[in-house]
Scaffold this active site. Structure first.
Site, PDB file in Angstrom:
ATOM      1  CE  LYS A 150      35.130  40.091  46.943  1.00 24.03           C
ATOM      2  NZ  LYS A 150      35.030  39.347  48.184  1.00 24.03           N
ATOM      3  NE  ARG A 164      38.989  32.862  47.121  1.00 25.04           N
ATOM      4  CZ  ARG A 164      40.125  33.491  46.880  1.00 25.04           C
ATOM      5  NH1 ARG A 164      40.965  33.022  45.953  1.00 25.04           N
ATOM      6  NH2 ARG A 164      40.458  34.573  47.559  1.00 25.04           N
ATOM      7  CG  HIS A 211      33.884  31.183  46.559  1.00 27.74           C
ATOM      8  ND1 HIS A 211      34.671  31.471  47.651  1.00 27.74           N
ATOM      9  CD2 HIS A 211      33.921  32.288  45.785  1.00 27.74           C
ATOM     10  CE1 HIS A 211      35.153  32.699  47.542  1.00 27.74           C
ATOM     11  NE2 HIS A 211      34.717  33.217  46.412  1.00 27.74           N
ATOM     12  CG  HIS A 262      42.308  36.808  51.268  1.00 27.59           C
ATOM     13  ND1 HIS A 262      42.441  35.744  52.132  1.00 27.59           N
ATOM     14  CD2 HIS A 262      41.208  36.533  50.520  1.00 27.59           C
ATOM     15  CE1 HIS A 262      41.461  34.876  51.910  1.00 27.59           C
ATOM     16  NE2 HIS A 262      40.707  35.335  50.939  1.00 27.59           N
ATOM     17  CE1 TYR A 315      55.679  53.009  55.341  1.00 35.18           C
ATOM     18  CE2 TYR A 315      53.702  52.739  56.676  1.00 35.18           C
ATOM     19  CZ  TYR A 315      54.726  53.535  56.200  1.00 35.18           C
ATOM     20  OH  TYR A 315      54.797  54.846  56.576  1.00 35.18           O
ATOM     21  NE  ARG A 333      37.983  36.844  45.628  1.00 36.54           N
ATOM     22  CZ  ARG A 333      39.222  37.255  45.871  1.00 36.54           C
ATOM     23  NH1 ARG A 333      40.124  37.254  44.898  1.00 36.54           N
ATOM     24  NH2 ARG A 333      39.567  37.662  47.081  1.00 36.54           N
TER      25      ARG A 333
END
Length: 200
Positions: free
Chosen positions: A73, A139, A136, A163, A173, A46
């Site tokens: 983030k 990304r 941005h 993410h 998991y 970012r």
């Protein structure tokens, strides 16, 4: 409430992206801004995570950049493997700002980072308007092209983009870091960008 995804303007078509990369390489403004944009294309964090990067987080020889949880983030440490190309850009940058805390100090005050607007303003001077591509957007560019043109699994790409896993159970998991694949993928990406950059 689920987080709202904001779609930011981004060039995702390889040929047009190659044109953008050539424009960045030809940028004649502040060298730290040019290197910031080059590193952004190679590592796609970012923009805020990039601007606030500190030299203590970057291991050029070990080819690793660790964004601490306090700045990431998702509030989770994010490690980025550096391709040979990304490491060499950081090396170039170190010549300029290596004696400071911040990798990308503001030209006005070395204790403050480059401004939020510096990267987008540089793109505008290259003739790239805000409806076409913003800082941005690198990304989205990386996500689109890696998903369409590489053989890497979506999970590996998502992890590289730091993410969050939307599925709670899967998140509990799936702690997989896919580190070896991400190292290979970042090198593949850097080599792919080199190919795109070649003049048509």
């Amino acid at each position: 409430l689920p987080a709202q995804t904001r779609h930011r303007p981004a060039i995702t078509e390889p040929k047009a992206f190659g044109g953008l990369l050539r424009a960045i390489d030809g940028y004649e403004g502040l060298q730290t801004v040019k290197l910031a944009l080059q590193i952004l294309t190679l590592t796609f964090p970012r923009p805020g995570e990039l601007r606030l990067a500190e030299w203590s987080e970057v291991d050029i020889e070990g080819r690793l950049w660790t964004i601490p949880a306090t700045r990431a983030k998702m509030r989770r440490e994010h490690r980025i493997p550096l391709s040979g190309q990304a490491a060499s850009k950081f090396k170039e940058l170190h010549e300029i700002s290596g004696k400071r805390t911040l990798c990308f100090p503001s030209p006005r005050s070395g204790d403050k980072p480059l401004s939020d607007n510096a990267l987008n303003a540089a793109l505008r001077t290259m003739g790239i308007d805000g409806n076409t591509h913003v800082a941005h957007g690198f990304r989205s560019s990386a996500s689109s092209m890696l998903n369409e043109h590489s053989t890497y699994a979506p999970d590996v790409i998502e992890r590289a983009l730091a993410h969050g896993e939307p599925d709670k159970i899967r998140r509990a998991y799936n702690r997989a870091d896919y580190w070896a694949e991400r190292e290979r993928m970042m090198q593949w990406w850097a080599d792919y960008l080199d190919k795109l950059k070649r003049p048509p």
